[in-house]
Design a protein around this motif. Structure first.
Motif, PDB file in Angstrom:
ATOM      1  N   PRO A   1     -10.668  -5.667   5.138  1.00  0.00           N
ATOM      2  CA  PRO A   1      -9.622  -4.662   5.327  1.00  0.00           C
ATOM      3  C   PRO A   1      -8.371  -4.936   4.490  1.00  0.00           C
ATOM      4  O   PRO A   1      -7.566  -4.047   4.272  1.00  0.00           O
ATOM      5  CB  PRO A   1      -9.308  -4.749   6.812  1.00  0.00           C
ATOM      6  N   TRP A   2      -8.215  -6.177   4.030  1.00  0.00           N
ATOM      7  CA  TRP A   2      -7.067  -6.568   3.212  1.00  0.00           C
ATOM      8  C   TRP A   2      -7.387  -7.904   2.539  1.00  0.00           C
ATOM      9  O   TRP A   2      -8.423  -8.508   2.789  1.00  0.00           O
ATOM     10  CB  TRP A   2      -5.787  -6.688   4.031  1.00  0.00           C
TER      11      TRP A   2
ATOM     12  N   GLY B   1      -7.739   0.451   1.765  1.00  0.00           N
ATOM     13  CA  GLY B   1      -7.962   1.644   2.570  1.00  0.00           C
ATOM     14  C   GLY B   1      -7.993   2.947   1.787  1.00  0.00           C
ATOM     15  O   GLY B   1      -9.060   3.498   1.498  1.00  0.00           O
ATOM     16  N   ILE B   2      -6.852   3.475   1.397  1.00  0.00           N
ATOM     17  CA  ILE B   2      -6.772   4.767   0.727  1.00  0.00           C
ATOM     18  C   ILE B   2      -6.916   4.629  -0.789  1.00  0.00           C
ATOM     19  O   ILE B   2      -7.586   5.422  -1.429  1.00  0.00           O
ATOM     20  CB  ILE B   2      -5.436   5.468   1.083  1.00  0.00           C
TER      21      ILE B   2
ATOM     22  N   ARG C   1      -8.377   2.239  -3.119  1.00  0.00           N
ATOM     23  CA  ARG C   1      -9.247   1.072  -3.314  1.00  0.00           C
ATOM     24  C   ARG C   1      -9.070   0.436  -4.694  1.00  0.00           C
ATOM     25  O   ARG C   1      -8.946  -0.779  -4.809  1.00  0.00           O
ATOM     26  CB  ARG C   1     -10.697   1.473  -3.105  1.00  0.00           C
TER      27      ARG C   1
ATOM     28  N   PRO D   1       0.837  -1.203   0.000  1.00  0.00           N
ATOM     29  CA  PRO D   1       0.000   0.000   0.000  1.00  0.00           C
ATOM     30  C   PRO D   1       0.874   1.256   0.000  1.00  0.00           C
ATOM     31  O   PRO D   1       1.322   1.706   1.047  1.00  0.00           O
ATOM     32  CB  PRO D   1      -0.825  -0.132   1.283  1.00  0.00           C
TER      33      PRO D   1
ATOM     34  N   THR E   1      -0.310   4.517   2.092  1.00  0.00           N
ATOM     35  CA  THR E   1      -0.237   4.250   3.528  1.00  0.00           C
ATOM     36  C   THR E   1       1.215   4.223   3.982  1.00  0.00           C
ATOM     37  O   THR E   1       1.562   4.784   5.022  1.00  0.00           O
ATOM     38  CB  THR E   1      -0.922   2.904   3.861  1.00  0.00           C
TER      39      THR E   1
ATOM     40  N   GLN F   1      -4.350  -3.774   0.551  1.00  0.00           N
ATOM     41  CA  GLN F   1      -5.475  -3.310   1.351  1.00  0.00           C
ATOM     42  C   GLN F   1      -6.149  -2.121   0.684  1.00  0.00           C
ATOM     43  O   GLN F   1      -5.481  -1.227   0.183  1.00  0.00           O
ATOM     44  CB  GLN F   1      -5.044  -2.962   2.761  1.00  0.00           C
TER      45      GLN F   1
END
Length: 154
Positions: free
Chosen positions: A104-105, A124-125, A127, A16, A19, A122
């Protein structure tokens, strides 16, 4: 197999990126801030200053551990590096690569009946990148686990 995405060249590393950049930037900023405060406070002795610097270094180390997560695929298999552990898997051990909505992952379903979280992919930021990475890892796993010549196809 024509519906599979194009396979990335091996070796390939999935991590990621956003992140990681945020964590490492925060780690440096926190370390420098805490160390700067230790140097600027006039009433502190050498031991107290050192405790500030050690605390900043400990926070830096924790954030660097969080930033080291990755999934590395090569010709012989996959290495999953999570926060506190690293595991090497042969392609044959990976039965399925899952990234369901809300996960989440990525989770890897393994031939021993367990599931291994792969924190290196993952959503998160970023996608869309995570979805593309999961599809690429899935395609690699399927391509490397395909029936080899001479194996039973029954």
């Amino acid at each position: 197999m024509s519906d599979l995405p194009a396979l990335p060249g091996l070796p390939v590393t999935f991590r990621p990126g956003h992140t990681r950049a945020i964590l490492l930037t925060a780690a440096v900023a926190i370390f420098l801030t805490i160390s700067g405060v230790a140097l600027l406070l006039e009433g502190l002795g050498p031991g107290e200053r050192m405790s500030f610097v050690v605390t900043g270094a400990l926070i830096f180390w924790v954030l660097a551990q969080l930033a080291r997560i990755k999934v590395v695929a090569d010709e012989s298999g996959v290495t999953v590096v999570n926060i506190a552990s690293s595991r090497r898997l042969a392609w044959a051990e990976i039965l399925q690569v899952n990234l369901r909505p809300g996960d989440p992952w990525v989770f890897l379903n393994l031939s021993d009946g367990t599931s291994l979280p792969a924190l290196g992919i993952q959503p998160g930021i970023a996608r869309q990148r995570a979805i593309a990475d999961a599809k690429a890892l899935r395609a690699l796993a399927e391509a490397h686990s395909a029936v080899r010549p001479g194996e039973d196809q029954g």
